[in-house]
Design an enzyme around this catalytic site. Structure first.
Site, PDB file in Angstrom:
ATOM      1  N   ASP A  32       5.467  42.822  14.337  1.00 47.22           N
ATOM      2  CA  ASP A  32       5.239  42.136  12.948  1.00 47.22           C
ATOM      3  C   ASP A  32       5.841  42.876  11.915  1.00 47.22           C
ATOM      4  OD1 ASP A  32       3.057  43.695  13.451  1.00 47.22           O
ATOM      5  OD2 ASP A  32       1.721  42.631  12.361  1.00 47.22           O
TER       6      ASP A  32
ATOM      7  N   HIS B 144       1.309  54.697  13.752  1.00 49.96           N
ATOM      8  CA  HIS B 144       0.662  53.695  14.840  1.00 49.96           C
ATOM      9  C   HIS B 144       1.341  53.299  15.804  1.00 49.96           C
ATOM     10  CE1 HIS B 144      -3.116  53.604  12.277  1.00 49.96           C
ATOM     11  NE2 HIS B 144      -2.635  53.311  11.392  1.00 49.96           N
TER      12      HIS B 144
END
Length: 320
Positions: free
Chosen positions: A10, A242
């Site tokens: 995303d 991340h």
């Protein structure tokens, strides 16, 4: 060893870094990019994926994914982290006309796995809605996929737990029903969660050095500026790594310490979005973790070595 992967993403600032990592690493064969709502709405993240594909010179096709969670309304996009367009509000040119694969993301995923049995690893760094839809469409892919690596969850092993609530990580709370389904599937699943990704930090100096390393790195540095400002408000002189950590696990699993057990995701109440692993050494009475497959969750990482790996793959050397 070559890892043939589909990234479900995303984009997203850290997603952009993960896409460049996957494109640059010599042991990764990026065969597809599927998009999912999350860091921005599905229109923006799909446009972002096409833009990054074009700018980074990625050949892999892009397939548009789910625009909403399985069973609930979407929460607000984290504009305070990724900007209103998901890429730090940088000016974004459109991707090439006709660049979208005609299949929805879950069909792209199932077709690729069925056409390449035992070869495809899914690397999911956003909500898990597309993976749940793929399982619903073709349950047999669980036995055909080589592996599934997600960036998501928090297992309470390294200080603070969630980043949306005290117990919930963003990708999981964004569609907890999908996450619980994905954790329950009988496929080889590894979770790289906040327990380790918050230990790996790129400094402002690292990002400044990226800006001098080439056009792709300069773009990445430019869209990361707002992300750095967000982390500064958390008292961090840099930004967490991340999504690239999930790819780091794929190519350097020796850098991680893992824990195994069945996982349930809380779908309601104050703990919604929490990833809860049962202790396999405790003789509990019958419960809702019984007969669930064991997943592998990262509980430790060699943060210095992981940071050095990310910098090397993105195109600069570790000077620390």
């Amino acid at each position: 060893m070559t890892h043939k992967i589909i990234i479900d993403t995303d984009p997203g600032v850290d997603d952009a870094a993960a896409l460049l990592f996957a494109h640059n690493h010599p042991e990764i064969d990026l065969v597809g990019i599927t998009t999912i709502f999350g860091n921005a709405d599905i229109d923006n993240v799909t446009a972002n994926a096409l833009f990054l594909k074009q700018h980074f010179g990625i050949a892999a096709p892009v397939a548009r994914g789910a625009s909403r969670a399985l069973a609930r309304a979407n929460g607000p996009s984290p504009t305070h982290v990724h900007g209103s367009n998901g890429l730090g509000d940088i000016a974004r040119s459109d991707g090439a006309a006709g660049a979208i694969d005609p299949r929805p993301a879950h069909r792209f995923i199932t077709d690729c796995i069925e056409d390449n049995p035992g070869e495809i690893t899914l690397v999911a760094v956003g909500r898990l809605t597309n993976l749940a839809l793929a399982l619903n469409h073709a349950p047999q892919i669980a036995a055909l996929v080589k592996g599934v690596v997600i960036m998501g969850g928090a297992f309470s092993t390294a200080g603070p737990n969630g980043n949306v609530t005290p117990v919930a990580e963003a990708n999981i709370i964004g569609d907890p029903e999908a996450a619980d389904q994905v954790f329950s599937a009988d496929w080889p699943l590894t979770a790289i969660g906040l327990d380790v990704t918050r230990q790996v930090i790129l400094s402002r100096e690292d990002v400044a050095e990226l800006a001098q390393a080439g056009p792709s790195q300069a773009l990445l540095a430019r869209l990361t500026q707002g992300y750095l400002d967000y982390h500064a408000r958390l008292g961090i002189d840099g930004c967490y790594v991340h999504d690239s950590s999930a790819l780091g696990y794929l190519v350097r699993p020796d850098l991680f310490q893992m824990q195994s057990g069945p996982v349930r995701v809380a779908c309601d109440g104050v703990a919604r979005g929490q990833t809860i692993m049962a202790d396999i050494h405790t003789p509990y009475p019958p419960n809702r973790w019984d007969d669930r497959p064991h997943i592998s969750a990262a509980v430790g990482v060699d943060a210095r070595a992981m940071r050095a790996l990310v910098l090397e793959v993105l195109g600069i050397s570790d000077q620390a």
